[in-house]
Write an enzyme that holds these catalytic residues in place. Structure first.
Site: not given
Ligand code: PAF
Length: 281
Positions: A28-30, A33, A145, A183
């Site tokens: 679920n890369l953003h 990442h 983070k 999340r």
């Protein structure tokens, strides 16, 4: 980009690859990442990413089943970021038998996220050691983070004498300051508008400490109260020493970090801010 799932295929593909730099993820890369992937490129010859949602690090009431799985989009993003190899094992590739040997982080990490997510760091350290043994990288990157996670993994790597350089990547934020996280997708529109309060409060604490405030407990209490007034359910807001995440001594000369974890609706958000006091106060 090559994609491998069985461990022997990956090992074969990694022969004669020069310095291998590894970025483990749960997918679920953003953009956070992708920034790690881009940074990885500057640290070696071959960039390997992994995507594996690791059941071992989720507690019984955590979001393992809900955790977003977006493999196809993730592959496109990794290929566009120039990642050379993706290791995307299935559960039976990585855990063909129940995992009975674990890495147990020390008692000193049973605080902060270690207190509120019992067994979490044991699950993280175990899967990361296993991934390290499979990929055998010379360097690995983890985002700041997850500040305590980075510390647990750095300490594990040092204490177990793994020949791997651990590199921390800066947190990537939305324009309004919210740290990017998979999340964040659990937030409603109203919660998403509220969410940057967490980082604003950490900034406020950082500014107060920079201006000489030494009553850290009061700063923590005030921030918690403000979050709770706005519908959050706070696990902790804590001012700690950067070096070991232990409580700062009164009058001590420590570089500090303020860390927080709080729930907003269905999302448990974590964030932190490093406070480097120029005069070492
Ligand atoms: O930070 C994460 O995404 C995970 O905790 C990690 C390091 C990939 C281990 O599953």
């Amino acid at each position: 980009m090559q994609i491998h799932s069985p461990i022997p295929d990956l090992r074969l593909a990694l022969r004669k690859r020069g310095r291998v730099v590894f970025v483990p993820t749960m997918g679920n890369l953003h953009a956070g990442h992708i920034a790690l992937m881009t940074a990885a490129r500057t640290h070696g010859d071959t960039v390997v990413a992994s995507i594996f949602v690791n059941r071992l690090q989720f507690g019984p009431s955590d979001d393992f089943d809900l955790y977003p799985r977006t493999l196809q989009e993730d592959c496109d993003k990794l290929a566009a970021a120039g990642v050379d190899l993706l290791f995307a094992p299935t559960e039976s590739d990585l855990y063909p038998e129940p995992q009975q040997y674990h890495v147990e982080p020390p008692e000193s990490q049973n605080q902060l996220d270690g207190e509120f997510r019992p067994g979490h760091f044991r699950g993280v350290a175990t899967v990361v050691l296993k991934l390290f043994n499979i990929v055998q990288p010379q360097a690995a990157l983890f985002g700041k983070k997850d500040y305590q996670q980075l510390m647990v993994l750095r300490n594990m790597t040092r204490q177990l004498a793994l020949p791997i350089e651990i590199i921390g990547g800066e947190t990537v934020r939305a324009d309004d300051g919210l740290a990017l996280s998979s999340r964040n997708g659990y937030l409603s529109a109203a919660e998403r508008a509220e969410a940057p309060r967490l980082q604003r409060l950490l900034q406020h604490i950082g500014t107060a400490i920079g201006a000489g405030e030494t009553d850290f407990a009061r700063l923590e209490r005030d921030a918690t109260a403000e979050l709770d007034q706005h519908g959050w359910k706070t696990d902790y807001v804590a001012v700690r020493r950067q070096a070991d995440l232990q409580l700062p001594e009164a009058g001590g000369k420590h570089a500090l970090v303020v860390l927080a974890a709080s729930r907003l609706g269905a999302a448990r958000l974590i964030d932190n801010l490093e406070i480097d006091l120029p005069d070492g106060r």
